[in-house]
Design an enzyme around this catalytic site. Structure first.
Site, mmCIF file in Angstrom:
data_model
loop_
_atom_site.group_PDB
_atom_site.id
_atom_site.type_symbol
_atom_site.label_atom_id
_atom_site.label_comp_id
_atom_site.label_asym_id
_atom_site.label_seq_id
_atom_site.Cartn_x
_atom_site.Cartn_y
_atom_site.Cartn_z
ATOM 1 N N GLU A 58 -6.705 -3.215 -6.985
ATOM 2 C CA GLU A 58 -6.053 -2.112 -7.895
ATOM 3 C C GLU A 58 -6.010 -2.344 -9.231
ATOM 4 O O GLU A 58 -6.369 -1.232 -9.851
ATOM 5 C CB GLU A 58 -4.590 -1.791 -7.241
ATOM 6 N N CYS A 86 0.873 -5.262 -5.968
ATOM 7 C CA CYS A 86 1.795 -6.302 -6.336
ATOM 8 C C CYS A 86 2.301 -5.947 -7.881
ATOM 9 O O CYS A 86 1.838 -4.856 -8.238
ATOM 10 C CB CYS A 86 0.955 -7.616 -6.652
ATOM 11 N N CYS A 89 -0.677 -5.035 -10.292
ATOM 12 C CA CYS A 89 -1.363 -3.992 -9.893
ATOM 13 C C CYS A 89 -0.571 -2.812 -10.088
ATOM 14 O O CYS A 89 -1.110 -1.833 -10.835
ATOM 15 C CB CYS A 89 -1.901 -3.896 -8.364
HETATM 16 ZN ZN LIG Z 1 -2.138 -7.052 -7.051
#
Ligand SMILES: [Zn+2]
Length: 160
Positions: A58, A86, A89
């Site tokens: 991402e 996460c 991202c």
């Molecule tokens: Zn990530």
């Protein structure tokens, strides 16, 4: 995009995650779709083959997208990702100004698979929490139950 579209695009992202694993990277994939339902970009993880710690699918996709498209355009696009973004991202999506995110499985489910594996010591932090501390109303959809099993299957045996 409706729920059926979400499933269709996530299935494509899962294919990208499979290819990522086959190419020697971690099994993650993301795609960028415009407001009309056209796939603009596809991106697997590149951490291992390019030896770059920020090479999540991402984040890499968000950076590429920001090179090619304006923030106004990206606000109407959707980033589809096999696993919930996460913290890093989610930040990259925020800075790229991508207005919509759809994910397959939760980060907590991913954590249950990776454990403390040093390649991916997964956070336990919903991306909605990250976005809620920002200044933009990024729309988040997920998990998408219909693809969770298929998304998780690509990880089988990888983190053991
Ligand atoms: Zn990530």
């Amino acid at each position: 995009m409706n729920h059926k579209d979400h499933i269709r695009f996530l299935k494509r992202a899962i294919e990208v995650s499979r290819e990522s694993r086959e190419h020697g990277n971690t099994p993650f994939g993301a795609i960028l779709v415009d407001g009309e339902g056209n796939i603009l970009m596809e991106q697997g993880n590149v951490e291992i083959t390019e030896n770059i710690c920020t090479g999540h699918a991402e984040t890499t996709l968000a950076a590429r997208a920001s090179h090619k498209y304006t923030k106004d355009f990206l606000w109407n696009c959707t980033l589809y990702t096999t696993a919930e973004p996460c913290a890093m991202c989610a930040g990259a999506i925020y800075w790229a100004n991508i207005g919509n995110v759809v994910y397959g499985m939760t980060e907590r489910q991913l954590l249950s698979m990776t454990g403390s594996n040093e390649i991916n010591p997964t956070f336990d932090l919903p991306c909605r929490n990250v976005f809620s501390c920002g200044q933009k109303e990024i729309q988040v959809t997920g998990p998408i139950d219909e693809v969770v099993e298929e998304a998780a299957k690509i990880h089988e045996g990888y983190w053991d």
